[in-house]
Design an enzyme around this catalytic site. Structure first.
Site, mmCIF file in Angstrom:
data_model
loop_
_atom_site.group_PDB
_atom_site.id
_atom_site.type_symbol
_atom_site.label_atom_id
_atom_site.label_comp_id
_atom_site.label_asym_id
_atom_site.label_seq_id
_atom_site.Cartn_x
_atom_site.Cartn_y
_atom_site.Cartn_z
ATOM 1 N N TYR A 9 8.669 2.383 -7.497
ATOM 2 C CA TYR A 9 9.774 1.631 -6.872
ATOM 3 C C TYR A 9 11.119 1.998 -7.505
ATOM 4 O O TYR A 9 11.953 1.119 -7.738
ATOM 5 C CB TYR A 9 9.554 0.115 -7.012
ATOM 6 C CG TYR A 9 8.179 -0.374 -6.598
ATOM 7 C CD1 TYR A 9 7.684 -0.123 -5.324
ATOM 8 C CD2 TYR A 9 7.378 -1.093 -7.484
ATOM 9 C CE1 TYR A 9 6.423 -0.575 -4.947
ATOM 10 C CE2 TYR A 9 6.118 -1.544 -7.113
ATOM 11 C CZ TYR A 9 5.645 -1.281 -5.836
ATOM 12 O OH TYR A 9 4.397 -1.735 -5.463
ATOM 13 N N TYR A 137 2.904 -9.776 1.312
ATOM 14 C CA TYR A 137 2.780 -8.461 0.662
ATOM 15 C C TYR A 137 1.318 -8.288 0.254
ATOM 16 O O TYR A 137 0.762 -9.131 -0.456
ATOM 17 C CB TYR A 137 3.688 -8.355 -0.570
ATOM 18 C CG TYR A 137 3.455 -7.069 -1.331
ATOM 19 C CD1 TYR A 137 4.006 -5.866 -0.879
ATOM 20 C CD2 TYR A 137 2.655 -7.043 -2.463
ATOM 21 C CE1 TYR A 137 3.764 -4.682 -1.550
ATOM 22 C CE2 TYR A 137 2.406 -5.857 -3.140
ATOM 23 C CZ TYR A 137 2.959 -4.678 -2.674
ATOM 24 O OH TYR A 137 2.711 -3.504 -3.350
ATOM 25 N N ASP A 239 -6.043 -13.130 0.426
ATOM 26 C CA ASP A 239 -5.675 -12.148 -0.595
ATOM 27 C C ASP A 239 -5.230 -12.937 -1.825
ATOM 28 O O ASP A 239 -4.116 -13.437 -1.886
ATOM 29 C CB ASP A 239 -4.545 -11.263 -0.049
ATOM 30 C CG ASP A 239 -4.026 -10.282 -1.092
ATOM 31 O OD1 ASP A 239 -4.420 -10.392 -2.264
ATOM 32 O OD2 ASP A 239 -3.194 -9.429 -0.728
ATOM 33 N N LYS A 268 -5.577 -7.786 -10.190
ATOM 34 C CA LYS A 268 -4.656 -8.124 -11.272
ATOM 35 C C LYS A 268 -5.326 -8.826 -12.463
ATOM 36 O O LYS A 268 -5.906 -8.178 -13.315
ATOM 37 C CB LYS A 268 -3.502 -8.973 -10.723
ATOM 38 C CG LYS A 268 -2.561 -8.182 -9.812
ATOM 39 C CD LYS A 268 -1.317 -8.954 -9.512
ATOM 40 C CE LYS A 268 -0.417 -8.237 -8.509
ATOM 41 N NZ LYS A 268 0.456 -7.242 -9.108
HETATM 42 C C1 LIG Z 1 -1.025 -10.441 -3.011
HETATM 43 C C2 LIG Z 1 -1.140 -9.012 -3.434
HETATM 44 N N1 LIG Z 1 -2.044 -8.231 -2.828
HETATM 45 C C3 LIG Z 1 -2.216 -6.936 -3.180
HETATM 46 C C4 LIG Z 1 -1.427 -6.367 -4.170
HETATM 47 C C5 LIG Z 1 -1.634 -4.935 -4.547
HETATM 48 O O1 LIG Z 1 -2.256 -4.841 -5.780
HETATM 49 P P1 LIG Z 1 -2.202 -3.470 -6.615
HETATM 50 O O2 LIG Z 1 -0.781 -3.326 -7.069
HETATM 51 O O3 LIG Z 1 -3.160 -3.677 -7.738
HETATM 52 O O4 LIG Z 1 -2.605 -2.377 -5.700
HETATM 53 C C6 LIG Z 1 -0.470 -7.155 -4.817
HETATM 54 C C7 LIG Z 1 0.394 -6.579 -5.859
HETATM 55 O O5 LIG Z 1 1.407 -7.117 -6.233
HETATM 56 C C8 LIG Z 1 -0.311 -8.507 -4.434
HETATM 57 O O6 LIG Z 1 0.594 -9.309 -5.009
#
Ligand SMILES: Cc1ncc(COP(=O)(O)O)c(C=O)c1O
Length: 418
Positions: A9, A137, A239, A268
């Site tokens: 980014y 996101y 998610d 995470k």
């Molecule tokens: C809600 C959500 N889903 C998916 C992702 C993507 O995860 P990664 O960065 O481990 O690919 C993120 C990353 O910030 C996220 O906040």
């Protein structure tokens, strides 16, 4: 700037001198230049137990002495089996099967593949499109971008993305009444009803949309989404890559609504920020649709590093610490401190204060108001990185009151200048 290392980014032309991490301890990041910063955002919300945790380190070294990794194709191992059982035990009732992968984005891809193939496996054709929420996101891979809201994360690819349907998130915050969320529920129902023959799944970040600006919405909406997805035969995917493992004050955000999605994604904090890993969980109903004598019904996905033994071992230890050391209590203490300290912020620049669990976010009138903030925070001993016009704290759960107060004082000091 000339750099062999390409940063995320980042407009590389504008890359300046970056701080260099040399060591970490608890919430502290020790820099090569001798400075120490309090990490206010737990390394993109993952390092929930802090850096260099002795029990996590020991779990890794113990596993390392056995083996670091083995492919999961055609062979299995205890850490993977144990972690799958553990995740099934702690996630909402009914999520009984776990597929591992290496990052949150890939965990989302797996979820979307499962949802689309579920319908195909059941012999129902044409249900391939996806619904998601504005400001959402879900990651940076292509299908994850398609279900995320349009943003500068995905602009460069707008011509090639086959976007699904995007719905407004309900207004009124966490406490919103059934009346307040009614327009959002009605819009969801209208879409599901009209397009049920083409919709595979509705994917959302339950309760808080993190990277999209920390919008918080009511558990009632998740309950309505659950009912409507059943009624119109569309799978529901949560998610929980950002919200999982205590971040919103419950172990999983789904618990605020007491609903079980058909598919749930974790990442995470799953591995306590030690290494990349993700888990996509599915109900028996979803899993069973992949069973049969026909290989074409199988889930044809298999990241090389899925269920990496080190990742599974550190995840197991992290979950054990969460449970044994009463982290949910720590998180409610963090929430109370954030509330108290945010209450003391009186700034015309702030348009919204959003707090839940170990998340505190301040939305400002304008992103330009945060120009220079990162450097200011570092000078004050804090590691904080705003997202757009939002400055936030999402610390490790082991943070001490004085450290959290200091982080918020740094934000307050900045706000008196803008
Ligand atoms: C809600 C959500 N889903 C998916 C992702 C993507 O995860 P990664 O960065 O481990 O690919 C993120 C990353 O910030 C996220 O906040």
């Amino acid at each position: 700037m000339e750099s062999t290392l390409w940063y995320p980014y980042t407009q590389m032309k504008q890359l300046g001198e970056l701080p260099k991490m040399k060591g970490g301890q608890g919430v502290n990041m020790h820099l090569a230049d001798g400075r120490t910063l309090i990490d206010g955002i737990s390394s993109w919300w993952s390092v929930i137990h802090g850096y260099n945790h002795p029990k996590l380190n020991a779990a890794l070294t113990d596993q390392l002495e056995q083996f670091a990794h083995v492919m999961l194709g055609g062979i299995t191992h205890a850490p993977a089996l144990q972690l799958a059982d553990t995740l099934v035990g702690i996630t909402p009732e009914g999520l009984n099967h776990v597929f591992f992968s290496d990052s949150g984005s890939i965990g989302v891809e797996v979820a979307l593949k499962m949802a689309i193939q579920y319908w195909k496996n059941k012999g129902i054709h044409g249900k391939t499109r996806l619904v998601s929420l504005k400001n959402g996101y879900h990651g940076d891979t292509f299908k994850a971008m398609e279900v995320s809201d349009d943003s500068d994360f995905s602009h460069a690819f707008s011509e090639v993305l086959h976007r699904g349907y995007l719905l407004d998130i309900p207004t009124g915050g966490f406490e919103a009444s059934a009346n307040e969320i009614q327009p959002a529920v009605a819009a969801l129902e209208a879409l599901l009803k009209a397009k049920q023959n083409e919709l595979a799944a509705f994917i959302l970040e339950p309760i808080v949309q993190c990277a999209g600006g920390f919008h918080i919405y009511a558990p009632l909406y998740l309950q309505a989404a659950r009912e409507l997805c059943h009624k119109y035969e569309v799978l529901l995917i949560f998610d929980e890559v950002a919200t999982g493992f205590g971040r919103t004050g419950k172990l999983f955000a789904a618990e605020h609504a007491r609903v079980t999605p058909d598919i749930m994604v974790l990442g995470k904090a799953l591995t306590a920020g030690y290494m990349g890993h993700a888990a996509t969980l599915a109900t028996t109903e979803v899993y069973n649709s992949f069973l049969g004598d026909d290989r074409s019904k199988a889930l044809m996905h298999g990241p090389t590093f899925m269920a990496n033994a080190l990742a599974c071992s550190v995840a197991l230890k992290g979950i054990q610490i969460l449970e044994e050391e009463n982290y949910l209590e720590k998180i409610s203490g963090i929430e109370a401190i954030i509330r108290r300290e945010f209450d003391a912020i009186h700034s015309d620049a702030v348009t919204h204060k959003r707090i839940i669990g170990a998340i505190g976010a301040l939305e400002l009138k304008d992103a330009a108001m945060l120009n220079g903030f990162k450097a200011f925070a570092m000078d004050q001993g804090a590691w904080l990185r705003p997202i757009g016009n939002v400055v936030y704290v999402m610390p490790a759960y082991i943070i001490a009151e004085a450290e959290l107060v200091k982080l918020i004082a740094v934000i307050r000091a900045w706000l008196t200048r803008v």
